[in-house]
Design an enzyme around this catalytic site. Structure first.
Site, PDB file in Angstrom:
ATOM      1  N   PRO A  10       0.799  -1.228   0.000  1.00 24.05           N
ATOM      2  CA  PRO A  10       0.000   0.000   0.000  1.00 24.05           C
ATOM      3  C   PRO A  10       0.827   1.272   0.000  1.00 24.05           C
ATOM      4  O   PRO A  10       1.867   1.360   0.658  1.00 24.05           O
ATOM      5  CB  PRO A  10      -0.812  -0.105   1.300  1.00 24.05           C
ATOM      6  CG  PRO A  10      -0.086  -1.094   2.141  1.00 24.05           C
ATOM      7  CD  PRO A  10       0.562  -2.054   1.182  1.00 24.05           C
ATOM      8  N   ASN A  11       0.323   2.234  -0.759  1.00 23.54           N
ATOM      9  CA  ASN A  11       0.847   3.600  -0.859  1.00 23.54           C
ATOM     10  C   ASN A  11       2.139   3.711  -1.652  1.00 23.54           C
ATOM     11  O   ASN A  11       2.585   4.827  -1.947  1.00 23.54           O
ATOM     12  CB  ASN A  11       1.040   4.231   0.538  1.00 23.54           C
ATOM     13  CG  ASN A  11      -0.269   4.371   1.275  1.00 23.54           C
ATOM     14  OD1 ASN A  11      -1.247   4.854   0.701  1.00 23.54           O
ATOM     15  ND2 ASN A  11      -0.328   3.925   2.517  1.00 23.54           N
ATOM     16  N   ARG A  18       5.247  12.208  -3.179  1.00 29.52           N
ATOM     17  CA  ARG A  18       4.980  12.745  -1.831  1.00 29.52           C
ATOM     18  C   ARG A  18       6.097  12.310  -0.893  1.00 29.52           C
ATOM     19  O   ARG A  18       6.755  11.287  -1.134  1.00 29.52           O
ATOM     20  CB  ARG A  18       3.661  12.172  -1.268  1.00 29.52           C
ATOM     21  CG  ARG A  18       2.456  12.377  -2.131  1.00 29.52           C
ATOM     22  CD  ARG A  18       1.739  13.677  -1.780  1.00 29.52           C
ATOM     23  NE  ARG A  18       0.872  14.102  -2.869  1.00 29.52           N
ATOM     24  CZ  ARG A  18      -0.344  13.610  -3.097  1.00 29.52           C
ATOM     25  NH1 ARG A  18      -0.846  12.721  -2.281  1.00 29.52           N
ATOM     26  NH2 ARG A  18      -1.057  14.020  -4.119  1.00 29.52           N
ATOM     27  N   TYR A  23      11.057   8.987   1.439  1.00 26.71           N
ATOM     28  CA  TYR A  23      11.046   7.899   0.460  1.00 26.71           C
ATOM     29  C   TYR A  23      11.744   8.234  -0.864  1.00 26.71           C
ATOM     30  O   TYR A  23      11.790   7.395  -1.758  1.00 26.71           O
ATOM     31  CB  TYR A  23       9.605   7.445   0.201  1.00 26.71           C
ATOM     32  CG  TYR A  23       8.960   6.891   1.454  1.00 26.71           C
ATOM     33  CD1 TYR A  23       9.438   5.733   2.058  1.00 26.71           C
ATOM     34  CD2 TYR A  23       7.883   7.541   2.053  1.00 26.71           C
ATOM     35  CE1 TYR A  23       8.878   5.240   3.209  1.00 26.71           C
ATOM     36  CE2 TYR A  23       7.303   7.047   3.219  1.00 26.71           C
ATOM     37  CZ  TYR A  23       7.812   5.898   3.788  1.00 26.71           C
ATOM     38  OH  TYR A  23       7.253   5.404   4.938  1.00 26.71           O
ATOM     39  N   ASN A  74       7.838  -5.685  -1.015  1.00 21.19           N
ATOM     40  CA  ASN A  74       7.811  -4.585  -0.050  1.00 21.19           C
ATOM     41  C   ASN A  74       6.365  -4.495   0.416  1.00 21.19           C
ATOM     42  O   ASN A  74       5.521  -3.917  -0.284  1.00 21.19           O
ATOM     43  CB  ASN A  74       8.264  -3.266  -0.676  1.00 21.19           C
ATOM     44  CG  ASN A  74       8.289  -2.154   0.365  1.00 21.19           C
ATOM     45  OD1 ASN A  74       7.742  -2.289   1.457  1.00 21.19           O
ATOM     46  ND2 ASN A  74       8.918  -1.036   0.026  1.00 21.19           N
ATOM     47  N   ALA A  77       3.124  -0.802   4.882  1.00 17.51           N
ATOM     48  CA  ALA A  77       2.710  -0.833   6.290  1.00 17.51           C
ATOM     49  C   ALA A  77       2.164  -2.206   6.710  1.00 17.51           C
ATOM     50  O   ALA A  77       2.137  -2.517   7.909  1.00 17.51           O
ATOM     51  CB  ALA A  77       1.673   0.254   6.552  1.00 17.51           C
ATOM     52  N   GLU A  98      12.165  -9.832   1.583  1.00 16.04           N
ATOM     53  CA  GLU A  98      11.461  -8.595   1.951  1.00 16.04           C
ATOM     54  C   GLU A  98      12.401  -7.413   1.744  1.00 16.04           C
ATOM     55  O   GLU A  98      13.579  -7.501   2.119  1.00 16.04           O
ATOM     56  CB  GLU A  98      11.043  -8.679   3.411  1.00 16.04           C
ATOM     57  CG  GLU A  98      10.275  -7.469   3.903  1.00 16.04           C
ATOM     58  CD  GLU A  98      10.025  -7.538   5.419  1.00 16.04           C
ATOM     59  OE1 GLU A  98       8.863  -7.560   5.808  1.00 16.04           O
ATOM     60  OE2 GLU A  98      11.004  -7.580   6.180  1.00 16.04           O
ATOM     61  N   HIS A 100      12.756  -2.946   2.042  1.00 19.00           N
ATOM     62  CA  HIS A 100      12.220  -1.655   2.477  1.00 19.00           C
ATOM     63  C   HIS A 100      13.127  -0.552   1.992  1.00 19.00           C
ATOM     64  O   HIS A 100      14.360  -0.670   2.059  1.00 19.00           O
ATOM     65  CB  HIS A 100      12.110  -1.590   4.002  1.00 19.00           C
ATOM     66  CG  HIS A 100      11.126  -2.564   4.534  1.00 19.00           C
ATOM     67  ND1 HIS A 100       9.767  -2.409   4.369  1.00 19.00           N
ATOM     68  CD2 HIS A 100      11.299  -3.739   5.183  1.00 19.00           C
ATOM     69  CE1 HIS A 100       9.153  -3.440   4.903  1.00 19.00           C
ATOM     70  NE2 HIS A 100      10.053  -4.265   5.399  1.00 19.00           N
ATOM     71  N   ARG A 107      13.385   3.574  12.741  1.00 20.76           N
ATOM     72  CA  ARG A 107      12.164   4.375  12.779  1.00 20.76           C
ATOM     73  C   ARG A 107      11.355   4.061  14.049  1.00 20.76           C
ATOM     74  O   ARG A 107      11.908   3.551  15.021  1.00 20.76           O
ATOM     75  CB  ARG A 107      11.375   4.153  11.478  1.00 20.76           C
ATOM     76  CG  ARG A 107      12.208   4.557  10.240  1.00 20.76           C
ATOM     77  CD  ARG A 107      11.433   4.451   8.961  1.00 20.76           C
ATOM     78  NE  ARG A 107      10.309   5.376   8.939  1.00 20.76           N
ATOM     79  CZ  ARG A 107       9.360   5.365   7.999  1.00 20.76           C
ATOM     80  NH1 ARG A 107       9.432   4.488   7.007  1.00 20.76           N
ATOM     81  NH2 ARG A 107       8.357   6.217   8.053  1.00 20.76           N
TER      82      ARG A 107
HETATM   83  O1  CA2 Z   1      10.510   1.735   3.903  1.00 17.50           O
HETATM   84  C1  CA2 Z   1       9.650   1.079   3.302  1.00 17.50           C
HETATM   85  O2  CA2 Z   1       9.823   0.600   2.191  1.00 17.50           O
HETATM   86  C2  CA2 Z   1       8.276   0.879   3.955  1.00 17.50           C
HETATM   87  O3  CA2 Z   1       7.798  -0.413   3.585  1.00 17.50           O
HETATM   88  C3  CA2 Z   1       7.389   1.954   3.392  1.00 17.50           C
HETATM   89  C4  CA2 Z   1       5.999   1.948   4.027  1.00 17.50           C
HETATM   90  C5  CA2 Z   1       6.099   1.982   5.550  1.00 17.50           C
HETATM   91  O4  CA2 Z   1       4.812   1.895   6.108  1.00 17.50           O
HETATM   92  C6  CA2 Z   1       6.963   0.869   6.073  1.00 17.50           C
HETATM   93  O5  CA2 Z   1       7.069   1.000   7.476  1.00 17.50           O
HETATM   94  C7  CA2 Z   1       8.354   0.946   5.467  1.00 17.50           C
HETATM   95  C8  CA2 Z   1       5.210   3.156   3.573  1.00 17.50           C
HETATM   96  C9  CA2 Z   1       5.080   3.295   2.092  1.00 17.50           C
HETATM   97  C10 CA2 Z   1       4.433   4.612   1.828  1.00 17.50           C
HETATM   98  O6  CA2 Z   1       4.973   5.125   0.645  1.00 17.50           O
HETATM   99  C11 CA2 Z   1       4.760   6.439   0.400  1.00 17.50           C
HETATM  100  C12 CA2 Z   1       5.459   6.979  -0.642  1.00 17.50           C
HETATM  101  C13 CA2 Z   1       5.315   8.293  -0.934  1.00 17.50           C
HETATM  102  C14 CA2 Z   1       4.426   9.076  -0.213  1.00 17.50           C
HETATM  103  C15 CA2 Z   1       3.702   8.519   0.810  1.00 17.50           C
HETATM  104  C16 CA2 Z   1       3.862   7.189   1.124  1.00 17.50           C
END
Ligand code: CA2
Length: 157
Positions: A10-11, A18, A23, A74, A77, A98, A100, A107
């Site tokens: 997700p996301n 963003r 990221y 990946n 969340a 996996e 990230h 974090r």
């Molecule tokens: O660090 C990573 O790859 C995560 O999997 C990213 C997830 C986070 O919840 C994990 O703890 C670590 C979040 C992905 C959200 O991606 C976004 C990208 C741009 C703007 C907003 C969110």
């Protein structure tokens, strides 16, 4: 030739648009293009998919049986919440790595627990888009070591 399924949770479709301070500015399409090129270099076919829905990710993991040799994931969340994804990875018994973008260990405490990672061959975390490339290399290497052990070669520890 190894067949690798890349799953983004997700996301991650928002990447590059963003929160670049966390990221980065690389888009998901750019990461996918890089993985396809790297797969060709490593002698692996790579198929990339993204979903914001846990059930869709579960269905893709289940359907990977017999079609893919390895999974690079990946879980976003869902990493920190989803026993269901962890059970699916364990259940299909397809070697899974996996990855990230961020260093989840640096974090918030809630991000330091990974249900999915506990069922994976290993995890790469904290190298931005390079985490995916490193994870793909590790997965392809793991699959070829496993294949050669199956043919009577020496298994890696
Ligand atoms: O660090 C990573 O790859 C995560 O999997 C990213 C997830 C986070 O919840 C994990 O703890 C670590 C979040 C992905 C959200 O991606 C976004 C990208 C741009 C703007 C907003 C969110």
């Amino acid at each position: 030739m190894s067949r690798v399924l890349v799953l983004h949770g997700p996301n991650l479709n928002l990447l590059g648009t963003r929160e670049p301070e966390i990221y980065g500015r690389t888009t998901l399409a750019e990461i996918d293009a890089r993985l396809l090129a790297l797969g060709a270099e490593l002698g692996a076919t790579v198929e990339c998919r993204q979903s914001n829905h846990e059930g869709v990710l579960l269905d893709w993991i289940h359907a990977a049986r017999g079609t893919f040799d390895g999974i690079l994931i990946n879980p976003g969340a869902f990493t920190h919440t989803s026993l269901a994804l962890a059970d699916a990875v364990a259940g299909v018994a397809i070697p899974t790595v996996e990855v990230h973008l961020s260093n989840v260990h640096a974090r918030e405490p809630i991000r330091q627990k990974s249900y999915v990672g506990a069922k994976c061959v290993g995890t790469v975390s904290g190298f931005g888009p390079d985490s995916y490339a490193l994870g793909l290399r590790a997965l392809v290497d793991h699959l070829s070591a496993r294949d050669s052990a199956g043919r009577g070669g020496v298994p890696k520890p």
